[in-house]
Design a protein around this motif. Structure first.
Motif, PDB file in Angstrom:
ATOM      1  N   ASP A 128       0.830  -1.214   0.000  1.00 51.08           N
ATOM      2  CA  ASP A 128       0.000   0.000   0.000  1.00 51.08           C
ATOM      3  C   ASP A 128       0.862   1.262   0.000  1.00 51.08           C
ATOM      4  O   ASP A 128       0.517   2.255  -0.656  1.00 51.08           O
ATOM      5  CB  ASP A 128      -0.939   0.014   1.206  1.00 51.08           C
ATOM      6  N   ALA A 129       1.963   1.222   0.736  1.00 48.65           N
ATOM      7  CA  ALA A 129       2.864   2.376   0.774  1.00 48.65           C
ATOM      8  C   ALA A 129       3.568   2.556  -0.570  1.00 48.65           C
ATOM      9  O   ALA A 129       3.737   3.684  -1.048  1.00 48.65           O
ATOM     10  CB  ALA A 129       3.886   2.203   1.890  1.00 48.65           C
ATOM     11  N   ILE A 130       3.952   1.465  -1.199  1.00 44.39           N
ATOM     12  CA  ILE A 130       4.597   1.538  -2.504  1.00 44.39           C
ATOM     13  C   ILE A 130       3.630   2.091  -3.548  1.00 44.39           C
ATOM     14  O   ILE A 130       3.997   2.903  -4.411  1.00 44.39           O
ATOM     15  CB  ILE A 130       5.113   0.145  -2.914  1.00 44.39           C
ATOM     16  N   ASP A 131       2.364   1.678  -3.462  1.00 43.09           N
ATOM     17  CA  ASP A 131       1.354   2.134  -4.427  1.00 43.09           C
ATOM     18  C   ASP A 131       1.126   3.636  -4.365  1.00 43.09           C
ATOM     19  O   ASP A 131       0.689   4.249  -5.353  1.00 43.09           O
ATOM     20  CB  ASP A 131       0.028   1.406  -4.186  1.00 43.09           C
ATOM     21  N   LEU A 132       1.405   4.245  -3.221  1.00 41.37           N
ATOM     22  CA  LEU A 132       1.209   5.688  -3.087  1.00 41.37           C
ATOM     23  C   LEU A 132       2.133   6.482  -4.007  1.00 41.37           C
ATOM     24  O   LEU A 132       1.847   7.639  -4.329  1.00 41.37           O
ATOM     25  CB  LEU A 132       1.433   6.118  -1.629  1.00 41.37           C
ATOM     26  N   LYS A 133       3.225   5.870  -4.445  1.00 40.93           N
ATOM     27  CA  LYS A 133       4.162   6.565  -5.333  1.00 40.93           C
ATOM     28  C   LYS A 133       3.521   6.898  -6.672  1.00 40.93           C
ATOM     29  O   LYS A 133       4.008   7.783  -7.393  1.00 40.93           O
ATOM     30  CB  LYS A 133       5.410   5.707  -5.549  1.00 40.93           C
ATOM     31  N   THR A 134       2.437   6.187  -7.016  1.00 45.41           N
ATOM     32  CA  THR A 134       1.740   6.449  -8.281  1.00 45.41           C
ATOM     33  C   THR A 134       0.279   6.828  -8.057  1.00 45.41           C
ATOM     34  O   THR A 134      -0.507   6.841  -9.004  1.00 45.41           O
ATOM     35  CB  THR A 134       1.814   5.202  -9.191  1.00 45.41           C
ATOM     36  N   ASN A 135      -0.078   7.157  -6.832  1.00 43.34           N
ATOM     37  CA  ASN A 135      -1.461   7.539  -6.507  1.00 43.34           C
ATOM     38  C   ASN A 135      -1.671   9.010  -6.875  1.00 43.34           C
ATOM     39  O   ASN A 135      -1.109   9.907  -6.243  1.00 43.34           O
ATOM     40  CB  ASN A 135      -1.726   7.311  -5.021  1.00 43.34           C
TER      41      ASN A 135
END
Length: 391
Positions: A128-135
């Motif tokens: 979830d934290a990694i996905d924030l880089k492209t949110n």
């Protein structure tokens, strides 16, 4: 007159003294026991918070999730505070977390964050934290909130109107004043430059009041030992003298403006002429202090600075009676201050930057040092470099 390029002494020798490390400082509750996890104090003001901490990789992995909640809800809502408090507890854990059972024994670590910790322990990452880089929403709100005056509510409104970036704001000619020095304001300020600005301000104070010697203390992340700062926080007082600080901020701002060192004056409040000289008035939002938030122009020196730099500078003038509480408040970290207020309330006091007040007698206590504040609250003193309870 440009500020001096080399200083012969630091703005505050206290900022430069050797600092204890996490291994050399232990609170009574962090002594060697069979279960160090369940013994971690629930209050950040009762435990050392070093950087790096034993669980730094886990903290770094969790930090984007904390940041996302701050961006979406602000820093004062339960959704944000619960995550910030849990991560702060992990920072204060004196040993490395190796199992989810150990993590769950830490105070303030609930079920939701436990699942993230479990994922990290098993995979070495938190998706979830990694996905924030492209949110897109997160990245847009985060960028919009870098503008002075835009908080989470305003950024959400701007996002709904279709604004996604600083470029969008400039194209619409919005927040033009705040964006004038935007690029400089986003640069991290090295410690040497923070000290240079502080020394220059100290010289200007001496020119305003040549017969008195003020204390100028660099606070914020600098005092907590960070190598780079977002802005410069200077706390100012006259030791062992009440009332002499009245009017100083106005004199200082006038002098800085005449010399061209204030590019922008964002806000200024100087209620000193309205308060008594025996104590600052009650406050929970710093209106007890004389303060100014400015964009400071640091001139070029022809070598390391080929053009002027514009830095955010906060000037705060307090009376000596409340120096200790103001120093703690403006040093931080946020979680330490939050928990210190909670602990003070538990002990029968009301605490804010304006002083420590006995809730029974309504009396403001004279606290001229941080150590005195900790003593009155029955806490072991924690040095600033071990108050890094926020990632």
């Amino acid at each position: 007159m440009p500020p001096p390029q080399n200083t012969t002494s630091p703005p505050s020798t206290r900022c430069r003294s050797p600092s204890p490390t996490a291994s050399s400082w232990r609170s009574p509750s962090s002594t060697s026991e069979s279960d160090p996890f369940s013994l971690v104090p629930p209050y950040a003001c009762k435990r050392p918070s070093p950087y790096p901490c034993p669980n730094q990789a886990l903290v770094d992995a969790l930090t984007p999730l904390r940041e996302y909640r701050f961006v979406l809800y602000g820093t004062a809502e339960p959704e944000s505070i619960s995550y910030a408090t849990a991560i702060s507890t992990i920072i204060g854990c004196p040993v490395k977390i190796e199992t989810i059972e150990q993590a769950r024994r830490l105070p303030k670590v609930g079920e939701k964050i436990s699942l993230k910790i479990k994922e990290f322990l098993e995979t070495g990452k938190i998706q979830d934290a990694i996905d924030l880089k492209t949110n897109e929403e997160f990245l847009a709100l985060k960028e919009l909130q870098t503008v002075h005056g835009i908080g989470h509510t305003t950024s959400l409104s701007l996002y709904e109107q279709g604004y996604r970036s600083i470029r969008d704001l400039r194209a619409a000619k919005l927040y033009s004043t705040q964006l004038e020095y935007y690029e400089d304001s986003q640069e991290k300020i090295p410690r040497e430059e923070v000290e240079l600005i502080a020394e220059f301000v100290k010289i200007q104070i001496a020119r305003c009041r040549p017969n008195e010697e003020a204390i100028v203390e660099i606070c914020g992340g600098y005092r907590r030992g960070k190598q780079f700062s977002n802005d410069v926080d200077l706390l100012i007082t006259y030791p062992h003298q009440e009332g002499i600080e009245r009017g100083l901020l106005g004199e200082l701002l006038e002098r800085l403006q005449k010399k061209g060192f204030i590019a922008q004056l964002h806000s200024s409040q100087s209620p000193a002429s309205l308060r008594s000289t025996s104590s600052n008035k009650r406050s929970s939002r710093l209106d007890c202090l004389d303060r100014a938030f400015i964009t400071f122009c640091l001139p070029s020196n022809g070598t390391t600075r080929l053009k002027p730099k514009y830095r955010r500078l906060d000037l705060i003038v307090v009376n000596w009676k409340t120096w200790g509480t103001a120093l703690q408040s403006w040093t931080g970290s946020t979680q330490v201050n939050r928990d210190l207020r909670r602990w003070a309330d538990k002990k029968g006091y009301s605490l804010d930057a304006g002083g420590l007040r006995n809730k029974t007698t309504d009396q403001v206590l004279e606290i001229s040092s941080e150590k005195e504040l900790y003593r009155i609250l029955e806490l072991e003193y924690i040095p600033p470099t071990l108050r890094r309870a926020d990632p």
